[in-house]
Each structure stands twice: as C-alpha cells, then as structure tokens.
Write a protein that holds these residues in place. Structure first.
Motif: not given
Length: 617
Positions: A352-366
C-alpha cells in the motif's frame, strides 16, 4: 451504407420525397468536414495529454535529482533547493495550477441549505479546460454551410455534425469515469479531476444528442406532420433505438445535478449506471442498424468498458480470495465521535503506497455497492497493533514517552496484510455501519467484506524529495497522512529520504477524536529519529476544558481553537529545509484555507508545492 435515401419515399408527397432524403442516412451530411473535426478534436486531446506528460516527466526528474543530491545533505546544504529559480514556474503554479476560480473558494461546497448541496467550484485551470472545450464544441456545431438555400439540407448537416460529436465525446466520457483509467498513473492527475471532466463531457454529450434529435425532428415534421413523425419513431427500429439513447441521456442529465446526486447518492449511482447502459445500447443499435461510420467508435468504447470492468473484477477476486487463507474478513469498531475503525484482514500480502485509497464492499451493510475511503494504516497481518481502550484513552503525554519501536517486522515480508480505514458516520452506508457496530457486543462488529484496490495517490512527485513536509488534516482527513508520515520516518531512519522536517497538523472538534488514530500514532511516536524530524500540532476547536490542552513536549503540541493554516505556514516556512511540500486532506473550507495560505508563499522566494486530496462526487 445499408440505407438508400430514396427508399420508401414513394409513400409521401412531392415535398415529403424531397425532405425525406435529409431525414435519414447521410444525405446532406458533410462527411469530409465531420472527419476533419473529429481528427482535430482527438489531435488536440493528444497534444494536451503529451504536454502534461512532458511536464510530469520534467517534474519527476527534477524531484528525483533533488532527492539524490539531498540524501546526505545537511539542513544548510539544502538551501539551494529551498529558493525559487524560475519566476515563470512559480507564477504558473500560483495563478493557474493551484489557483481557485475566484479568490478562495474551490472545494468548499456551495450549500443553499443543510439538504441542498450545489457542489464545488472548479479551479482556474480546470475551468479554463472546460470553457475551451465547450467553446470548441459550439464552434464545431455552428460551422455549417449557411450558403445553401435548402433548409432541410442545413438541418441534415447539423444533425450529422451534432450526432458525430456526441458519439465522439462518449469515448472519453466513459474512459474518464473508470477507476482503472490509465491516464491517472500516466499523467498523475487525480481521479477527482477526471471526474469533473467526466461530468462536463456528459453534459456536452446530452446537449449534442438533444440537438441531433431536434434537427432530425424538424425535417421529419416537415415531411408531413408531427403525428407522422411519431409514427415513424414507433415503427422504425432505427428511430426506436435512437429514441432510447436520447431518452436515456436526458434521464442522465435530469438526475445528475449536484443536489440530487448528493442527497440520494446510492440511488443516483444505480440509476446512473442503468441509464448509461441504456444510452450505450441505444446508440450502438442506432448506428448498427444503418451501419453508420461512427459504429467503430462505439465498438471501441464497448471494448474499453468491458476491459475496465473485467480488470476491476479480477483485481477484487485476486486481492480478497485465497485457496490457502480463505477470504477477507472485516472488523468494525465503533469509536467516540461517531466514527468507525474498519480493519480488513486480507488473505494475501499487498503493498500500500502512502496516500492510497480503496473501494469497500460490505455486503451485510450495503449489498453489492462500493464506497471509496483513504487507507489510514496498513501493516503485516502478523503484527498486533496496540489495543485501545476507548473508555480510557491514553493522553498525548503518555504516547510521547513510548520506547523506540523495532522496524524489522515492517521491513520483513509477510504472506498476509491488514488494512485499516477510518470512516465517520454521515448518511447512508456510513451511518448504517456505525449504528450496526455501536449496537454489537463490545462495540465491535465482525463481518465479511472485500476491498478493491489499493489505488495509489496521483501525486506527481515523491514525498521523500522534499526537505520539509507540512501535512494538514482535519477530521477524518488524518487518514490520508498517517502512512505518509510513517513512510517518511522509515526512509529517514534508513537514510533514503531528503526530508529533515515533518510537520503534521491535525484539527479536530473534540479531544475524544484523538482516539481515532491512537494506536497508529503510538507506533509513529516510537519510530527511530522521530524526535529529530517530526512535529505534531493538534488543534482542538471545542475542548471540554483547559485540562484537555496539554502539550507533552516541543514535538507534540496541543492548541485550543481552530487551526489557522496561514499562521502555521508562516512559522514553519521561515525555518524551512530545502523544498517544501504542503499537503491537505479535510473538509472543503479547511482545504481552501490551506490552499490560500500556501499560494501566499509562492512567488516570494520559497519553493512550495501544494497537493490536495479530495473526493468531490
């Protein structure tokens, strides 16, 4: 061509026969002029991209040279890099690249009320690009053969020109919307900027589609009447598909304005994707039915779109599923101040490079939806982060006195990783997530989840090439800078960085918010050479009492009240070392204050680069 202008003309009268030739097919369309304009447009886009690319190469090369020359240099020896040598470049940064459209407002949202958000204002450079491109599209549509005496022929030329431009602009429209847009790492331009261009390209495509449809409708009505035009739309596949594409584009424009997009984002996202697919399908079949010349463009678009979606799915599957270690698990902790700390335990090792971002999948929530968040912390899964007691958080004084941390666990490869995010509760998914964690046993929710990414920062130059790094954060914006600080301290400890001075500024409303990153800050404060390089300034805008504001040492300082970026920069840059980086991540109003303060130093002798991290959806 698969259609002859005279086909079915016998069904109409003399005037209808004459006009029918201009209501379908290429009769009256200036094909050579359309080809010329399409080549001019793509050539101009390529030229702009090449200019930006060459500029980025020059920036990266200059930063690399500065880093190499400053690795073993003392504070005094870095003086050469701290003084501006090009007034032209300084003025370009101050008045064009970093400048807001007006005096100050850029990412501060325009809110008519708490429920009506009108979005943000583009920067001066962004506005220039948008205005020039919109003006060029108007010019191309207006450049017609007005000397012709036939009204039907003139509208046919307008129909062909606007339709060609609409399909042409659909290609960059879809490319710029992709998370795996290849131009992001190539040109080091943020996804946020591409997203702004995507929105304006979308508006252009919609307007050109409406003009295309209206120009056809004028000739179609002149053949006989309005009712007969509607009959042709209902019975002719060519027009049915065209109507589908045009209707979908109008729908896209109606639900995409900022107030609707921000108020009902998740609903907007689903409707937007369905309407975009309907628009693509309608345009593709519209072109395919008559085998029009622009069919190859829309086919290329289909390939690009398919590859981007395939890359996203492959990336998601690779990162989150392992035959040996299973799938990704998520642990959600409810924190004071209505925030969650979400830790993803990945089955694989990821850098993980500093300043990175990710997309989050939480099936039980969204369910199947994904949301972007900056990575607050990443480390080998075998390292146990210090436990945090939210009811009795440690004070900055206690954290300041921690022993030095061993770097070996971080430098040793691990087969698994864990990535931690900090998510503040607002509306929709974030509020649901916080409430679910808050009402779970011990305030901790264990669930399944997936991460897509990580997507690195688009910053064109290396943090380690700057002698001074001033990192401004507000609220949850601290997540963007935690890994940057750790990375710079690691490089400094191993003598691989030019950085001699790091100032981390964090502004929060309450001292309760300090526990959001307490475990991470604990590790940072224990890193070697931290006391020689890092200064942390904490601003508590609404402290409960004066006892909450106690500065443990000269390197960890606490202040009551709001952060004033201009005062901080005046203090730090007076004693700067080498070139200076000013980075900010936080609410739009705070970021605009930092931008204004940084621009105030540019052009007065100091080498100052400004970077802002933002998600302006």
């Amino acid at each position: 061509m698969g259609f002859s202008p005279g086909q079915n003309a016998h069904r109409y009268g003399t005037n209808a026969t004459y006009i029918y030739e201009y209501s379908r097919g290429l009769a009256g369309v200036d094909i050579l002029q359309d080809i010329l304009f399409s080549r001019i447009i793509y050539s101009s886009i390529i030229i702009v991209a090449l200019v930006v690319f060459c500029g980025r190469v020059a920036q990266i090369s200059h930063a690399h040279l500065r880093r190499i020359n400053s690795l073993g240099a003392s504070r005094k020896q870095q003086t050469f890099w701290s003084v501006e040598s090009s007034p032209l470049w300084a003025n370009l940064k101050k008045h064009v690249l970093y400048a807001p459209l007006g005096r100050k407002r850029h990412n501060r949202e325009i809110q008519l009320s708490s429920a009506v958000n009108m979005g943000t204002v583009p920067s001066r450079f962004q506005a220039t690009l948008v205005v020039l491109y919109v003006a060029s599209q108007i010019a191309y549509c207006s450049y017609l053969d007005y000397a012709i005496n036939e009204k039907a022929a003139l509208f046919a030329e307008l129909r062909g020109r606007s339709g060609m431009l609409a399909v042409l602009n659909m290609v960059p429209l879809f490319v710029l919307a992709g998370r795996n847009n290849p131009l992001i790492p190539l040109l080091h331009i943020s996804f946020d900027t591409y997203n702004l261009l995507h929105r304006w390209l979308g508006r252009i495509v919609v307007l050109e589609s409406v003009v295309h449809t209206a120009a056809w409708a004028v000739n179609a009505c002149d053949e006989q009447d309005f009712a007969h035009m509607l009959e042709r739309i209902r019975t002719t596949p060519f027009f049915i598909w065209g109507l589908l594409g045009a209707t979908a584009m109008v729908l896209l424009s109606l639900h995409s304005p900022s107030p609707v997009r921000h108020a009902f984002y998740e609903t907007f996202l689903h409707v937007h994707q369905l309407a975009a697919f309907a628009a693509f399908l309608g345009v593709y079949m519209h072109l395919h039915t008559d085998q029009l010349p622009q069919l190859s463009w829309i086919t290329a678009l289909a390939v690009i779109w398919g590859l981007e979606r395939t890359a996203r799915f492959a990336r998601l599957l690779y990162l989150n599923v392992s035959l040996r270690n299973g799938a990704t698990k998520a642990v959600v902790e409810a924190l004071p101040g209505e925030a969650c700390r979400v830790t993803f335990h990945l089955p694989k090792r990821v850098h993980v490079e500093p300043g990175s971002h990710v997309y989050v999948y939480l099936p039980s929530i969204s369910l199947w939806m994904s949301h972007p968040f900056s990575v607050a912390w990443a480390e080998p899964s075998g390292i146990a982060a210090p436990t945090t007691d939210h009811s009795h958080p440690r004070s900055p004084s206690t954290l300041e006195k921690q022993p030095v941390l061993d770097l070996d666990p971080y430098l040793t490869p691990s087969p698994r990783s864990q990535i931690t995010l900090l998510i503040t509760a607002r509306q929709g998914m974030t509020r649901t997530l916080y409430n679910r964690a808050l009402h779970s046993a011990g305030g901790t929710l264990h669930t399944t989840g997936c991460l897509e990414g990580p997507y690195p920062s688009s910053m064109p130059t290396n943090h380690a090439s700057y002698g001074t790094a001033i990192l401004f954060s507000a609220g949850a914006g601290i997540t963007h800078h935690m890994l940057t600080v750790r990375h710079l301290l690691h490089l400094t400890a191993t003598e691989r960085s030019s950085t001699r001075q790091i100032v981390l500024v964090w502004s929060v409303r309450s001292s309760d918010h300090l526990c959001w990153v307490q475990s991470f800050m604990d590790q940072i404060l224990r890193l070697p050479s931290r006391r020689d390089v890092l200064v942390i300034k904490l601003f508590i805008s609404k402290p409960r009492s004066s006892r909450d504001i106690v500065s443990p040492s000269s390197t960890v300082q606490m202040f009551p009240g709001r952060c004033r970026p201009g005062v901080v920069l005046d203090e730090v840059l007076q004693s700067r070392v080498g070139a200076s980086l000013v980075s900010v991540c936080g609410p739009g109003a705070f970021a605009d204050e930092v931008r204004g303060a940084a621009r105030g130093w540019i052009g007065h002798g100091a080498v100052v680069d400004f970077v802002e991290e933002a998600f302006t959806w």
